[in-house]
Design a protein around this motif. Structure first.
Motif, mmCIF file in Angstrom:
data_model
loop_
_atom_site.group_PDB
_atom_site.id
_atom_site.type_symbol
_atom_site.label_atom_id
_atom_site.label_comp_id
_atom_site.label_asym_id
_atom_site.label_seq_id
_atom_site.Cartn_x
_atom_site.Cartn_y
_atom_site.Cartn_z
ATOM 1 N N LYS A 80 31.075 33.555 29.410
ATOM 2 C CA LYS A 80 29.703 33.986 29.180
ATOM 3 C C LYS A 80 28.751 34.455 30.267
ATOM 4 N N MET A 81 29.213 34.802 32.113
ATOM 5 C CA MET A 81 28.753 35.713 32.772
ATOM 6 C C MET A 81 28.929 36.649 33.167
ATOM 7 N N ALA A 82 30.240 36.720 31.899
ATOM 8 C CA ALA A 82 30.927 38.456 32.529
ATOM 9 C C ALA A 82 30.237 38.984 31.124
ATOM 10 N N LYS A 83 29.779 38.199 29.885
ATOM 11 C CA LYS A 83 29.474 39.198 29.254
ATOM 12 C C LYS A 83 28.091 38.939 29.433
ATOM 13 N N ALA A 84 26.639 38.335 30.393
ATOM 14 C CA ALA A 84 25.758 38.337 30.980
ATOM 15 C C ALA A 84 25.864 40.020 31.797
ATOM 16 N N ASP A 85 26.255 39.665 33.033
ATOM 17 C CA ASP A 85 26.989 40.697 33.812
ATOM 18 C C ASP A 85 27.262 42.376 32.940
ATOM 19 N N GLY A 86 27.663 42.175 32.013
ATOM 20 C CA GLY A 86 28.324 43.445 30.991
ATOM 21 C C GLY A 86 29.215 44.047 31.727
ATOM 22 N N VAL A 87 29.861 43.747 33.041
ATOM 23 C CA VAL A 87 30.924 44.610 33.211
ATOM 24 C C VAL A 87 32.055 43.694 34.264
ATOM 25 N N VAL A 88 33.395 43.512 34.340
ATOM 26 C CA VAL A 88 34.121 42.406 35.335
ATOM 27 C C VAL A 88 34.787 43.543 35.384
ATOM 28 N N THR A 89 34.879 43.537 36.631
ATOM 29 C CA THR A 89 35.388 44.266 37.765
ATOM 30 C C THR A 89 36.342 43.693 37.823
ATOM 31 N N GLN A 90 37.587 44.316 38.633
ATOM 32 C CA GLN A 90 39.426 44.048 38.838
ATOM 33 C C GLN A 90 38.871 42.750 39.913
ATOM 34 N N ASP A 91 38.260 43.184 40.850
ATOM 35 C CA ASP A 91 38.036 41.681 41.613
ATOM 36 C C ASP A 91 37.428 40.735 41.626
ATOM 37 N N GLU A 92 36.611 39.903 40.333
ATOM 38 C CA GLU A 92 36.361 38.972 39.723
ATOM 39 C C GLU A 92 37.305 38.401 38.882
ATOM 40 N N ILE A 93 38.514 39.523 38.050
ATOM 41 C CA ILE A 93 39.474 38.901 37.716
ATOM 42 C C ILE A 93 40.570 38.090 38.309
ATOM 43 N N HIS A 94 40.992 38.826 39.697
ATOM 44 C CA HIS A 94 41.236 38.763 41.200
ATOM 45 C C HIS A 94 40.752 37.325 40.983
ATOM 46 N N ALA A 95 39.506 36.893 41.419
ATOM 47 C CA ALA A 95 39.408 35.551 41.777
ATOM 48 C C ALA A 95 38.746 34.621 41.118
ATOM 49 N N PHE A 96 38.957 34.937 39.572
ATOM 50 C CA PHE A 96 39.067 34.077 38.136
ATOM 51 C C PHE A 96 40.586 33.681 38.779
#
Length: 239
Positions: free
Chosen positions: A55-71
């Motif tokens: 839901k946070m990714a959808k609210a922000d509108g962009v999913v970066t590679q850094d965020e994928i790595h953090a996930f």
């Protein structure tokens, strides 16, 4: 059986619903794990983290590679279970229900009703870890995180302490990271610090229901507390 096997069984069950969404997630958690409150808390934590991350990714509108790595730092998913986790993420992201409904329903399952419920703080810390991964806490992410904290009944003062833990210490007050007012005697600061370390020790978090797979949240939190205390200690010695 690991937590991922449990989540895999859970996802398979809700995937059979033609309109899988927040209601299906919550109802499945109630029924699949009925009679095992401890397991339900562990799975509820995991589901809340995955669903609210989506839901946070959808609210922000962009999913970066850094965020994928953090996930992936938080969720060390076995290869055989990656498909089920991705399915759960997609169900939450595509659901028309807003993130506030997700946060409210998940909070009830995780133990809301008690201010600053420990597991809800763990979830918020995990969301912060993902949001800040690209080096910037964007405006929409900030709104999302603050609103989730309100739904979780985390006070504004305590939210500011959580926020400070995730900022660069060059930009924030180490006293705020520890949640203690500036000007207190150093002996008080040291005693408060020791209580924090004991309270947030990874073993303590696991004992209260945090799945062992997610101790990265605990270790990151303790590192921030240690760094803040070291700054205050250094300043006290120089005085």
């Amino acid at each position: 059986m690991s937590i991922w096997d449990r989540i895999g069984d859970f996802v398979i069950r809700i995937s059979n619903s033609a309109k899988a969404g927040v209601s299906d997630l919550v109802e499945a958690l109630r029924t699949v794990f009925e009679g095992d409150a401890e397991l339900r808390r562990r799975v509820a934590f995991s589901v809340a983290m995955i669903a609210l991350s989506a839901k946070m990714a959808k609210a922000d509108g962009v999913v970066t590679q850094d965020e994928i790595h953090a996930f992936r730092e938080i969720f060390s998913v076995p290869p055989e279970e990656a498909r089920n986790v991705a399915r759960l993420y997609d169900i939450a992201k595509q659901d028309v229900a807003g993130f506030e409904i997700y946060a409210e329903r998940m909070a009830r399952l995780c133990g809301t009703g008690h201010k600053n419920c420990a597991m809800l703080e763990d979830i918020l810390d995990g969301l912060f870890h993902i949001a800040k991964a690209d080096g910037v806490l964007h405006e929409r992410e900030s709104y999302f995180l603050k609103r989730v904290s309100e739904i979780f009944e985390i006070s504004d003062e305590h939210y500011q302490t959580i926020l400070a833990r995730h900022l660069d210490l060059g930009e924030t007050d180490p006293y705020r990271v520890l949640g203690i007012e500036r000007g207190r005697p150093f002996a008080d600061v040291r005693a408060h610090y020791r209580r924090l370390i004991a309270h947030h020790h990874p073993d303590r978090l696991i004992a209260r229901g945090l799945p062992e797979e997610f101790v990265r949240i605990a270790t990151t939190r303790v590192a921030a507390i240690n760094a803040a205390y070291e700054l205050i200690e250094k300043s006290a010695r120089a005085a």
